[in-house]
Design a protein around this motif. Structure first.
Motif, short mmCIF file in Angstrom:
data_model
loop_
_atom_site.label_atom_id
_atom_site.label_comp_id
_atom_site.label_asym_id
_atom_site.label_seq_id
_atom_site.Cartn_x
_atom_site.Cartn_y
_atom_site.Cartn_z
N ILE A 192 -80.22 -20.98 -58.97
CA ILE A 192 -79.01 -21.70 -59.34
C ILE A 192 -78.35 -21.11 -60.58
O ILE A 192 -77.13 -20.99 -60.67
CB ILE A 192 -79.31 -23.20 -59.53
CG1 ILE A 192 -79.61 -23.84 -58.18
CG2 ILE A 192 -78.14 -23.91 -60.20
CD1 ILE A 192 -79.92 -25.31 -58.26
N ILE A 193 -79.16 -20.73 -61.58
CA ILE A 193 -78.57 -20.25 -62.83
C ILE A 193 -78.33 -18.73 -62.82
O ILE A 193 -77.94 -18.16 -63.83
CB ILE A 193 -79.42 -20.63 -64.05
CG1 ILE A 193 -80.78 -19.92 -64.02
CG2 ILE A 193 -79.61 -22.13 -64.12
CD1 ILE A 193 -81.62 -20.18 -65.25
N GLY A 194 -78.56 -18.08 -61.69
CA GLY A 194 -78.11 -16.71 -61.54
C GLY A 194 -79.14 -15.63 -61.80
O GLY A 194 -78.82 -14.44 -61.68
N ILE A 195 -80.39 -15.97 -62.14
CA ILE A 195 -81.39 -14.94 -62.42
C ILE A 195 -81.73 -14.16 -61.14
O ILE A 195 -81.75 -12.92 -61.14
CB ILE A 195 -82.66 -15.57 -63.01
CG1 ILE A 195 -82.33 -16.24 -64.35
CG2 ILE A 195 -83.74 -14.52 -63.21
CD1 ILE A 195 -83.51 -16.93 -64.99
N ALA A 196 -81.97 -14.87 -60.06
CA ALA A 196 -82.29 -14.20 -58.80
C ALA A 196 -81.10 -13.39 -58.29
O ALA A 196 -81.28 -12.32 -57.70
CB ALA A 196 -82.71 -15.23 -57.75
N SER A 197 -79.89 -13.88 -58.53
CA SER A 197 -78.70 -13.15 -58.09
C SER A 197 -78.55 -11.82 -58.83
O SER A 197 -78.20 -10.80 -58.24
CB SER A 197 -77.45 -14.00 -58.31
OG SER A 197 -77.52 -15.19 -57.57
N GLY A 198 -78.83 -11.85 -60.14
CA GLY A 198 -78.77 -10.60 -60.90
C GLY A 198 -79.79 -9.60 -60.41
O GLY A 198 -79.50 -8.39 -60.30
N ALA A 199 -81.00 -10.07 -60.09
CA ALA A 199 -82.03 -9.18 -59.56
C ALA A 199 -81.63 -8.63 -58.19
O ALA A 199 -81.83 -7.44 -57.90
CB ALA A 199 -83.36 -9.92 -59.47
#
Length: 323
Positions: A82-89
């Motif tokens: 939700i806070i974007g950590i997985a999206s950045g990875a």
């Protein structure tokens, strides 16, 4: 509040359940009557065992990181997805897969986890800076995470325009998540990093209890809140980055598992963190087990977790559990 003995018993039961489901996933191959013993052994060692290890590592990494992030960011909605950590990875992984020269393909087993960690670390740093400036404004932090996720999704959409057919299939894997893509080399590099990161976070459970009570309580106990937060965020970014490297992006798991465990077991992170690791690993093992039973399809993990997690999140919001 339930007693400490019941809490420890619950963790023990989760551990036993994890072992049972792990063995069931490995035993799937022995139920196939149309294969020889040699073929079954090959499938067990080269397919089922990496699948089970991937589920355990990824489920533990996402849920332990989610539980720690909810305390460090003081936000019950904090989650690597939700806070974007997985999206950045996922974005850095997609860029490596598409832009990497052919002569560097053999280095993917260690360059891919490094790229995912770099993307997760950048997203974590942005969220940490925002949470420090917007202390108490939980909604603003979540909106910032949504903005990061939207931006990375847009960039990945542009990458689709320049990708060939094989690269497009790889990008779909990073978006939907899969437990069947990890091989021995990726697990060899990512596995120890995930285990080390999770053990580090687990070792900080007592410090997280003080952080959960506020900076003043933490300082009175001799703990530097900023230093502890930075260390835990770094470990979370490393765990999530490596998890994305071997399984892609998986939604909701790191949010809902720690949330419901806190409702059932209380807020003691010495109980919640190991219970989150065990429960997250078991849930992904169950997804792998059900997927193996399907004759013609391999379930996209993120689709399954989103299908289950979406209604659960709406139910929790309607009950006023996120405040």
């Amino acid at each position: 509040m339930i007693t400490s003995a019941i809490q420890k018993c619950s963790v023990g039961c989760l551990f036993v359940l994890l072992l049972v489901v792990f063995c069931a996933v490995l035993a799937n191959v022995w139920w196939q009557a149309d294969t020889t013993a040699a073929t079954r052994w090959y499938i067990l060692t080269h397919l089922q065992l990496p699948l089970a290890l991937t589920a355990v590592l990824v489920g533990s990494a996402l849920c332990v990181s989610g539980a720690a992030l909810q305390v460090v960011l003081r936000n019950p909605l904090a989650d690597p997805g939700i806070i974007g950590i997985a999206s950045g990875a996922s974005l850095t992984a997609a860029m490596v897969l598409i832009l990497m020269p052919e002569w560097m393909v053999d280095t993917l087993h260690y360059s891919l986890p490094m790229a995912c960690f770099a993307g997760a670390l950048l997203s974590t740093w942005i969220i940490y800076r925002l949470s420090a400036r917007l202390r108490g404004l939980n909604t603003a932090v979540i909106l910032a995470g949504i903005a990061i996720t939207t931006l990375t999704s847009a960039i990945m959409g542009w990458l689709y325009l320049f990708a060939d057919a094989q690269s497009m299939r790889n990008l779909t894997f990073w978006v939907m998540g899969s437990l069947h893509q990890a091989d021995g080399w990726i697990l060899l590099w990512s596995g120890p990093l995930i285990v080390g990161s999770c053990l580090f976070i687990l070792s900080r459970a007592k410090s997280l209890n003080y952080l959960y009570s506020g900076d003043l309580v933490a300082r009175s106990a001799g703990i530097d809140p900023q230093q502890q937060s930075k260390f835990i965020l770094l470990a979370s970014a490393l765990a999530v980055g490596c998890a994305v490297a071997i399984a892609g992006s998986i939604a909701f798991l790191g949010l809902l598992v720690p949330h419901y465990l806190r409702l059932m077991l209380g807020n003691d992170n010495r109980i919640v963190l190991p219970a989150s690791a065990l429960c997250g690993a078991t849930m992904l093992l169950l997804v792998a087990f059900v997927s193996d039973l399907l004759p013609y399809a391999s379930l996209p993990v993120s689709m399954v977790t989103a299908t289950i997690g979406g209604p659960l999140l709406l139910f929790a919001l309607l009950k006023g559990q996120f405040k």
